[in-house]
Scaffold this active site. Sequence first.
Site, PDB file in Angstrom:
ATOM      1  CG  ASP A 112       8.335  -7.804 -13.674  1.00 57.83           C
ATOM      2  OD1 ASP A 112       9.154  -8.353 -12.911  1.00 57.83           O
ATOM      3  OD2 ASP A 112       7.146  -7.612 -13.369  1.00 57.83           O
ATOM      4  CG  ASP A 148       2.011  -9.850 -12.730  1.00 57.21           C
ATOM      5  OD1 ASP A 148       2.666 -10.394 -13.638  1.00 57.21           O
ATOM      6  OD2 ASP A 148       2.164 -10.126 -11.530  1.00 57.21           O
TER       7      ASP A 148
END
Length: 356
Positions: free
Chosen positions: A22, A151
């Site tokens: 990510d 997240d």
Amino acid sequence: MGDNKIVIYSPGRANLIGEHTDYNDGFVLPFAIKRYIKIEIEPSKRFKVFSQQLKKGIEFDTPTKTNSWADYVIGMIVKLQEHGYRVEPFTMHVDSDLPMGAGLSSSAALEVGAGYAISQMMGYEINREELAKIAHECEVEFVGVRCGIMDQYTVALSKEDHALFIDTMTREYKYVPLRLDDTKLYLINSGVKHELGSSEYNKRRHECELSLQAMGKSSFREVTLEDVEKIQDPVLKKRALHVVTENARVLKTLTALEDDNLVLVGKYLYESHYSLKDNYEVSCEEIDFLIEKLREYSNVLGARIVGAGFGGSIIVLAKGNFESIFEKVAASYRVKFGISPTLLNVETSNGVHRVL
């Protein structure tokens, strides 16, 4: 708390596949889980933030950094104000059934939850993507953790019975149905958290930057396996190899889910684990022991370490009665390490939402 009290549930998240991609312009496939940070908020004269877990709180008039857990809330006040949102003093009670340090992203749940609670109390709507971006700024710029956006996006945007496919470079996302039928997802908390975690995390980020420089590329999205082969430094080569192959695994997992081929999804989970262990070197003896034990059972379709690494949790895709398998694995783990692992049955959840 009075009649003006607002109650918010902000979920933790698990990541099916796409680990350490990510922050490398990569692909990820996370989902929110039915484990929550519960936030109660109401207007008050001063800012008061209280943690039920820690049995302690903090009061202030002006939001400033404290280098404590409260910074996830204080940072959201600061960032919301920077984005032109008004924030008036409130009393906030934070409770949670999210196990801390298990790699389930309690920090993002607290940031997004606090931001959403404030917006509900103040009576304005924040677009969910914007809320996720503000929460990400809070973590990176205020708290000081150089995380990717996965997240915060997962906590803000998730939908029950779906995973969230995120392209972290373009920030585009789509919902992917999780049709698991007689197969279930579990998380095993290893009960260990090695202190290496945060320092090694930043080190891996730096190594990824160096490997891009070595290949003369500005993003991993331009990198092929042929490019990786040209890296001279063996460590940098391994780091780049993980990122490139993990991105490919996310896309293959996407296809396997669309074809309802869960056996193939499981295979990619194991492949992801071995890449995280051998190429990215973020696993540890305890986690590897659990993975090898799980591989002995045909009911277990796949498993891998999740989160930053060096302990934490394993995600498991298994059929039938996994609880009895877990008991056997846990018994041998206790004998070897003197630690009791814990099992979490994972159910998918909607993103942050108001319950009162």
